[in-house]
Design an enzyme around this catalytic site. Structure first.
Site, mmCIF file in Angstrom:
data_model
loop_
_atom_site.group_PDB
_atom_site.id
_atom_site.type_symbol
_atom_site.label_atom_id
_atom_site.label_comp_id
_atom_site.label_asym_id
_atom_site.label_seq_id
_atom_site.Cartn_x
_atom_site.Cartn_y
_atom_site.Cartn_z
ATOM 1 N N TYR A 201 38.665 31.891 30.321
ATOM 2 C CA TYR A 201 37.369 31.417 30.831
ATOM 3 C C TYR A 201 36.708 30.489 29.814
ATOM 4 O O TYR A 201 36.241 29.387 30.163
ATOM 5 C CB TYR A 201 36.472 32.627 31.110
ATOM 6 C CG TYR A 201 35.036 32.289 31.448
ATOM 7 C CD1 TYR A 201 34.677 31.848 32.726
ATOM 8 C CD2 TYR A 201 34.022 32.417 30.494
ATOM 9 C CE1 TYR A 201 33.361 31.542 33.039
ATOM 10 C CE2 TYR A 201 32.702 32.112 30.801
ATOM 11 C CZ TYR A 201 32.378 31.679 32.069
ATOM 12 O OH TYR A 201 31.079 31.368 32.371
ATOM 13 N N SER B 250 29.320 26.847 29.668
ATOM 14 C CA SER B 250 28.990 28.175 29.141
ATOM 15 C C SER B 250 28.985 28.118 27.621
ATOM 16 O O SER B 250 29.759 27.372 27.013
ATOM 17 C CB SER B 250 30.023 29.209 29.598
ATOM 18 O OG SER B 250 29.795 30.456 28.936
HETATM 19 P P1 NAP Z 1 27.873 34.580 40.455
HETATM 20 O O1 NAP Z 1 26.597 35.320 40.559
HETATM 21 O O2 NAP Z 1 29.159 35.335 40.400
HETATM 22 O O3 NAP Z 1 27.936 33.521 41.651
HETATM 23 C C1 NAP Z 1 29.078 32.733 41.807
HETATM 24 C C2 NAP Z 1 28.882 31.806 42.970
HETATM 25 O O4 NAP Z 1 30.037 30.937 43.024
HETATM 26 C C3 NAP Z 1 28.791 32.496 44.297
HETATM 27 O O5 NAP Z 1 27.900 31.776 45.107
HETATM 28 C C4 NAP Z 1 30.210 32.383 44.849
HETATM 29 O O6 NAP Z 1 30.251 32.319 46.273
HETATM 30 C C5 NAP Z 1 30.630 31.043 44.313
HETATM 31 N N1 NAP Z 1 32.058 30.870 44.164
HETATM 32 C C6 NAP Z 1 32.945 31.661 43.502
HETATM 33 N N2 NAP Z 1 34.167 31.138 43.601
HETATM 34 C C7 NAP Z 1 34.052 30.018 44.338
HETATM 35 C C8 NAP Z 1 34.966 29.041 44.798
HETATM 36 N N3 NAP Z 1 36.275 29.134 44.512
HETATM 37 N N4 NAP Z 1 34.512 28.019 45.556
HETATM 38 C C9 NAP Z 1 33.195 27.920 45.870
HETATM 39 N N5 NAP Z 1 32.283 28.813 45.463
HETATM 40 C C10 NAP Z 1 32.711 29.840 44.716
HETATM 41 O O7 NAP Z 1 27.905 33.617 39.168
HETATM 42 P P2 NAP Z 1 26.725 33.046 38.233
HETATM 43 O O8 NAP Z 1 26.518 33.987 37.125
HETATM 44 O O9 NAP Z 1 25.586 32.572 39.042
HETATM 45 O O10 NAP Z 1 27.521 31.820 37.597
HETATM 46 C C11 NAP Z 1 27.351 30.482 38.037
HETATM 47 C C12 NAP Z 1 27.954 29.558 36.987
HETATM 48 O O11 NAP Z 1 27.336 29.832 35.715
HETATM 49 C C13 NAP Z 1 29.455 29.759 36.753
HETATM 50 O O12 NAP Z 1 30.074 28.517 36.546
HETATM 51 C C14 NAP Z 1 29.509 30.588 35.495
HETATM 52 O O13 NAP Z 1 30.709 30.422 34.778
HETATM 53 C C15 NAP Z 1 28.321 30.031 34.746
HETATM 54 N N6 NAP Z 1 27.807 30.921 33.697
HETATM 55 C C16 NAP Z 1 27.259 32.140 34.005
HETATM 56 C C17 NAP Z 1 26.799 32.943 32.979
HETATM 57 C C18 NAP Z 1 26.179 34.282 33.234
HETATM 58 O O14 NAP Z 1 25.962 35.049 32.277
HETATM 59 N N7 NAP Z 1 25.875 34.648 34.468
HETATM 60 C C19 NAP Z 1 26.907 32.517 31.652
HETATM 61 C C20 NAP Z 1 27.469 31.292 31.369
HETATM 62 C C21 NAP Z 1 27.918 30.488 32.406
HETATM 63 P P3 NAP Z 1 30.664 33.586 47.195
HETATM 64 O O15 NAP Z 1 29.647 34.642 46.953
HETATM 65 O O16 NAP Z 1 30.620 33.061 48.584
HETATM 66 O O17 NAP Z 1 32.023 33.997 46.731
#
Ligand code: NAP
Length: 269
Positions: A178, A164
């Site tokens: 985080y 991130s």
């Molecule tokens: P999201 O929409 O909240 O999706 C999270 C995913 O991770 C879901 O499929 C969830 O599954 C799964 N998950 C959560 N906890 C888990 C665990 N303990 N074991 C296995 N699976 C788990 O998140 P996202 O925005 O796509 O983020 C994905 C990655 O990008 C993360 O690492 C996040 O830190 C990074 N990121 C996101 C952003 C942003 O702005 N969105 C920015 C920077 C970095 P369930 O639904 O089954 O719980």
């Protein structure tokens, strides 16, 4: 001054035509977008999720609709026994011919938490953040290297860790825990990349900025994208597909000389 001779790096073996990508947290958001785009590019996909089985099955159906095989495996990557059991399920699928050998891992599963100062955070919160975001990624990468490295008799592969921009911004008064967990991902990426570079395994990170997904609601700020967009140089949030495009490039043989890189996908932020 004499410099010691540098041992030659063996050529990366050609990866098999059919190969499997394991995406953690692939039931929605960035992980689901990676699974979809990877399938279009020829990957078979192991779709991991934590809680939402129906959403994970729907992503697997999209992979199959693209003509690739898919397997859905539930595992909380923040629990070591569950992470290793997921890889055991993969082994079983490979042995019985239901999936191709593993050649890619995307450590995508990650969580945020409610906005708080560090002096307000419980120990349990900090521990959960690091168990899922850092330990989970390290356990999965360890298992993947054991199944991909030429040192272990395999054909090589590619690991992409989802970091991130928070790792360099620090996220003060929001979630420094985080940001620190993503800082660990940066360092882990560089170190592991150098450790396995001569073994046919590339390791890179993609560091997204503000991306339109449901993660912001889970952090108690569902309109965070709207709040933050004006501060992004491009004046907008990114999409999960824009992040996934960078990930599938790093996974691909087109990125054959790229390892240890931290690729920002942030709209300039
Ligand atoms: P999201 O929409 O909240 O999706 C999270 C995913 O991770 C879901 O499929 C969830 O599954 C799964 N998950 C959560 N906890 C888990 C665990 N303990 N074991 C296995 N699976 C788990 O998140 P996202 O925005 O796509 O983020 C994905 C990655 O990008 C993360 O690492 C996040 O830190 C990074 N990121 C996101 C952003 C942003 O702005 N969105 C920015 C920077 C970095 P369930 O639904 O089954 O719980």
């Amino acid at each position: 001054m004499n410099t010691p001779p540098v041992p030659p790096v063996p050529p990366v073996p050609h990866l098999p035509a059919a190969r499997t990508l394991l995406v953690t947290g692939a039931s929605r958001g960035i992980g689901a977008a990676v699974a979809r785009q990877a399938a279009v590019r020829g990957w078979e996909v192991l779709v991991n999720y934590a809680r939402d089985a129906a959403a994970a099955e729907a992503v697997a159906d999209e992979v199959r609709a693209a003509g690739r095989r898919a397997l859905v495996v539930q595992a909380d990557v923040g629990v070591e026994a569950e992470a290793t059991a997921m890889f055991a399920a993969l082994d079983s699928a490979v042995t019985t011919g239901r999936l191709a050998p593993l050649a890619g891992l995307v450590n995508n599963a990650g969580v945020v938490d409610l906005a708080a100062r560090v002096d307000e955070m419980s120990g349990a919160r900090i521990e959960r953040m690091f168990r899922i975001n850092v330990f989970g990624s390290m356990w999965c990468a360890r298992e993947a290297v054991r199944r991909m490295s030429t040192k272990h008799g395999h054909g090589g592969g590619s690991i992409v860790n989802i970091g991130s921009a928070a790792s360099r911004l620090g996220s003060p008064a929001q979630y420094v825990d985080y940001a620190a967990s993503k800082g660990a991902i940066d360092t882990f990426t560089v170190g592991l990349a150098r450790e396995v570079a001569a073994e046919g395994v590339r390791v890179n990170a993609v560091r997204p900025g503000i991306i339109e997904t449901e993660i912001h609601a889970s952090g108690g700020i569902p309109d965070r994208v709207q709040q933050m967009a004006p501060s992004v140089p491009m004046r907008r949030a990114g999409t999960a597909d824009e992040v996934a495009a960078a990930v599938v490039w790093l996974l691909s043989d087109e990125a054959s000389y790229t390892t240890g890189s931290l690729l920002d996908v942030t709209g300039g932020r």
